[in-house]
Scaffold this active site. Structure first.
Site, short mmCIF file in Angstrom:
data_model
loop_
_atom_site.label_atom_id
_atom_site.label_comp_id
_atom_site.label_asym_id
_atom_site.label_seq_id
_atom_site.Cartn_x
_atom_site.Cartn_y
_atom_site.Cartn_z
N CYS A 192 0.82 -1.22 0.00
CA CYS A 192 0.00 0.00 0.00
C CYS A 192 0.85 1.26 0.00
CB CYS A 192 -0.97 0.01 1.17
SG CYS A 192 -0.22 -0.14 2.81
N HIS A 340 -1.11 1.06 7.74
CA HIS A 340 -1.98 1.43 6.64
C HIS A 340 -1.48 2.71 6.00
CE1 HIS A 340 -3.76 3.18 10.33
NE2 HIS A 340 -4.03 4.23 9.58
#
Length: 398
Positions: A192, A340
């Site tokens: 990510c 994240h």
């Protein structure tokens, strides 16, 4: 001594001993938002949203489908509803937290197998738990004028993912954990961090030429490769053809176009010391700001800021400033289910920020950056440990 007097004496002793007599279960019941109330909250929110209603011929066309949150998010005291005409609404299950946590006017919500989304949602869970220590409902904060910025990445149709063709040049998985045999011989996910960074680079269509090569050795703790595993990116030799690096991919593109995006993704991943894996990868935002400047020649204005250094208002002002200058923000945090990273590229002017998660548009929408009740923030508005691991890379421009 009779039973009545004994009971009174026991209660007195408990009080003198410092025990809290208020039953926390009763407190939760007083503040709990049950499923019917949550659904009513979602419906009320939808009715006030012209963009969501625009997708339906009439109010009767709008149906809500509750999303089952599994894994770390099960029992999370949140309700997520996908909207039949497109979009979703996330409702808090406790009235001491903000009623609406996130929404979208299109698409659907899905956190399964998407660690960055699950990790961000898990931060909501922890903050809702913290709010339960309070005895007051969520009252919000004083109205502060915030800019309205339409999604910058959406304006250019940018929606990248982590699999094929984006990962065609990432390292090949050499060994796996038990039960993961199918991953052997496949390319690792881009991660990510690389996906978020590459999307911002595509927004700016920069650089045309790479600046500096980079090499590193994968951590020996990585279970998916034989060690030592050295990775190298000849970034200084790259000519990035942004006409071939498309805003999004469907699989029908030419090989030249597929290789163009996979080369960019691999270069970015290596430049940030990506800890590659079959379905995810991790790296730190400090490496992102270094790579953008040193390896790809971005402006020296690029730098990292940490949530723990700002009050809630000042933190959001930093994000607002970037968006007002048409500069997408790289955002990163760490939770129980991993890190994240994603892109903040828009704002609705009501404390919701548009997030591009880097999963091809899945679950993209407007989210609160935190779910904390202002009463839980204390003097100065800091967020304690709940946002202490959040950071952003700002000033990203050629």
């Amino acid at each position: 001594m009779n039973k009545k007097k004994l009971g009174i004496r026991l209660l007195s002793l408990l009080a003198l001993g410092g025990f809290v007599l208020a039953n926390p279960v009763f407190a939760d019941q007083n503040f709990a938002r049950n499923e019917k109330e949550a659904k009513d909250s979602a419906i009320t929110f939808i009715q006030k949203s012209a963009a969501i209603k625009a997708g339906a011929r009439s109010a009767e066309d709008i149906k809500l489908d509750k999303v089952n949150l599994g894994g770390e998010l099960s029992g999370s005291n949140m309700y997520v509803y996908n909207i039949s005409t497109g979009g979703f609404v996330i409702v808090s299950g406790d009235k001491r937290s903000p009623e609406i946590l996130g929404y979208s006017t299109s698409g659907s919500f899905d956190a399964n197998g998407k660690e960055n989304i699950a990790s961000f949602m898990e931060s909501y869970v922890e903050q809702i738990k913290e709010n339960k220590k309070l005895d007051t409902t969520y009252a919000g904060t004083a109205e502060i004028k915030q800019p309205v910025v339409k999604s910058l990445l959406d304006s250019k149709g940018i929606h990248y993912n982590q699999g094929n063709p984006y990962n065609l040049l990432t390292p090949v998985i050499e060994k796996v954990k038990p039960g993961e045999q199918s991953f052997v011989g496949q390319h690792a996910a881009t991660g990510c961090v690389a996906t978020a960074t590459a999307q911002i680079m595509k927004y700016h269509n920069y650089p045309n030429k790479g600046l500096k090569d980079y090499t590193y050795t994968l951590s020996s703790n990585n279970p998916y490769f034989n060690h030592p595993k050295n990775l190298f990116a000849a970034i200084s030799t790259r000519q990035y053809n942004w006409n071939n690096i498309l805003p999004t991919y469907s699989g029908r593109e030419s090989n030249v176009q597929k290789m163009a995006i996979s080369e960019l993704m691999a270069d970015v991943g290596i430049s940030v010391d990506m800890d590659y894996g079959p379905s995810s990868g991790s790296a730190g935002s400090s490496r992102v700001q270094r790579a953008l400047k040193e390896n790809f020649g971005y402006n020296q204005s690029v730098h990292q800021i940490n949530r723990s250094d700002f009050s809630k208002q000042d933190w959001e002002s930093q994000i607002d400033k970037e968006l007002s200058q048409n500069q997408p923000v790289y955002y990163q945090g760490v939770g129980k289910v991993g890190g994240h990273a994603f892109v903040i590229d828009g704002a609705d002017g009501r404390n919701f920020y548009h997030v591009n998660w880097g999963w091809g548009g899945v679950s993209d929408g407007f989210f609160r950056l935190d779910a904390l009740n202002p009463s839980a923030l204390g003097t100065g508005g800091g967020a304690g440990g709940f946002n202490g691991y959040q950071s952003a890379v700002v000033g990203i421009k050629p």
